[in-house]
Design an enzyme around this catalytic site. Structure first.
Site, PDB file in Angstrom:
ATOM      1  CE1 TYR A 290      -8.427   5.681   5.749  1.00 55.78           C
ATOM      2  CE2 TYR A 290     -10.663   4.946   6.207  1.00 55.78           C
ATOM      3  CZ  TYR A 290      -9.304   4.707   6.195  1.00 55.78           C
ATOM      4  OH  TYR A 290      -8.811   3.510   6.628  1.00 55.78           O
TER       5      TYR A 290
ATOM      6  CG  HIS B  78      -5.933   7.698  -1.236  1.00 59.87           C
ATOM      7  ND1 HIS B  78      -5.323   7.842  -2.469  1.00 59.87           N
ATOM      8  CD2 HIS B  78      -6.052   6.353  -1.051  1.00 59.87           C
ATOM      9  CE1 HIS B  78      -5.094   6.647  -2.988  1.00 59.87           C
ATOM     10  NE2 HIS B  78      -5.534   5.732  -2.154  1.00 59.87           N
TER      11      HIS B  78
ATOM     12  CG  PHE C  16     -12.833   1.177   2.155  1.00 58.47           C
ATOM     13  CD1 PHE C  16     -12.068   2.076   2.890  1.00 58.47           C
ATOM     14  CD2 PHE C  16     -13.929   0.588   2.760  1.00 58.47           C
ATOM     15  CE1 PHE C  16     -12.383   2.377   4.199  1.00 58.47           C
ATOM     16  CE2 PHE C  16     -14.252   0.887   4.071  1.00 58.47           C
ATOM     17  CZ  PHE C  16     -13.477   1.779   4.790  1.00 58.47           C
TER      18      PHE C  16
ATOM     19  CG  ASN D  65      -8.817  -1.818  -1.930  1.00 55.07           C
ATOM     20  OD1 ASN D  65      -9.927  -1.522  -1.495  1.00 55.07           O
ATOM     21  ND2 ASN D  65      -7.993  -2.628  -1.287  1.00 55.07           N
TER      22      ASN D  65
ATOM     23  CG  ASP E 110      -5.196  10.254  -4.662  1.00 60.51           C
ATOM     24  OD1 ASP E 110      -6.157   9.542  -5.048  1.00 60.51           O
ATOM     25  OD2 ASP E 110      -4.192   9.773  -4.103  1.00 60.51           O
TER      26      ASP E 110
ATOM     27  CG  ASN F  81      -4.126   0.019  -4.995  1.00 60.13           C
ATOM     28  OD1 ASN F  81      -3.498  -0.567  -5.870  1.00 60.13           O
ATOM     29  ND2 ASN F  81      -3.671   0.146  -3.767  1.00 60.13           N
TER      30      ASN F  81
END
Length: 193
Positions: free
Chosen positions: A17, A22, A68, A70, A95, A116
């Site tokens: 990632y 994101h 993470f 969320n 973002d 989220n």
């Protein structure tokens, strides 16, 4: 208005990632840490990568949650409880689909706008929304059903350079933010095209 004493970047942990859109919030906190000659290190009690940094005369807590996106709220809650911070001590970098790459905006309060990470932070702070945000433009793919793949995709070279220049502007306005001069900080950051 209380002073910002913590900057939290939003993103997803893990090498897969790192370079995705994101993670633009992580990129800003990483850049601030580099400029302050400090290094984010794993800190279990804050569920993320943490560093203390000095920017001008200001002592700052830097945090990139490793929970993470969320589940970002748990890390933010842990940091705020440990240091007895209030929501208006926080600047959350994330973002932003509604801004093109190369633009960034400051905002205080408001809803989560479908983000989220913000949704989870608002919930973890007991539905308090009065934290500051650094909204880093990544652009929108055009169709709602394409958003997930888009934010988890990597920007192209020109797009990444535009995002980096917005991150540079955020850093340039940071001293104004830390001294509480939001009007000047916003005026400068929001006038960048």
């Amino acid at each position: 208005m209380s002073q910002v004493t913590a900057i939290i970047g939003l993103g997803n942990p893990g090498a897969e990632y790192d370079a995705t859109r994101h993670n633009a919030g992580f990129w800003l906190v990483d850049a601030i840490a580099r400029s302050a000659n400090t290094e984010l290190r794993p800190e279990k009690k804050f569920l993320g990568l943490y560093a203390k940094a000095r920017v001008g005369d200001h002592e700052l807590h830097l945090l990139n949650p490793t929970t993470f996106m969320n589940r970002s709220g748990a890390a933010v809650a842990a940091l705020t409880q440990f240091f007895k911070l209030t929501p208006d001590n926080l600047l959350v970098a994330h973002d932003e689909l509604d801004l093109p790459p190369g633009q960034a905006r400051y905002k205080t309060g408001g809803g989560h706008g479908g983000h989220n990470g913000l949704r989870d932070i608002i919930s973890a702070l007991g539905n308090q929304k009065q934290f500051h945000r650094a909204r880093i433009g990544i652009g929108h793919p055009g169709e709602a059903h394409q958003v997930v793949n888009y934010v988890l995709g990597r920007p192209g070279k020109a797009e990444r350079e535009a995002i980096e220049s917005a991150l540079d502007e955020c850093q340039a306005t940071l001293p104004l933010v830390l001294s509480g001069d939001w009007a000047k900080a916003m005026n400068r950051l929001h006038s960048v095209k």
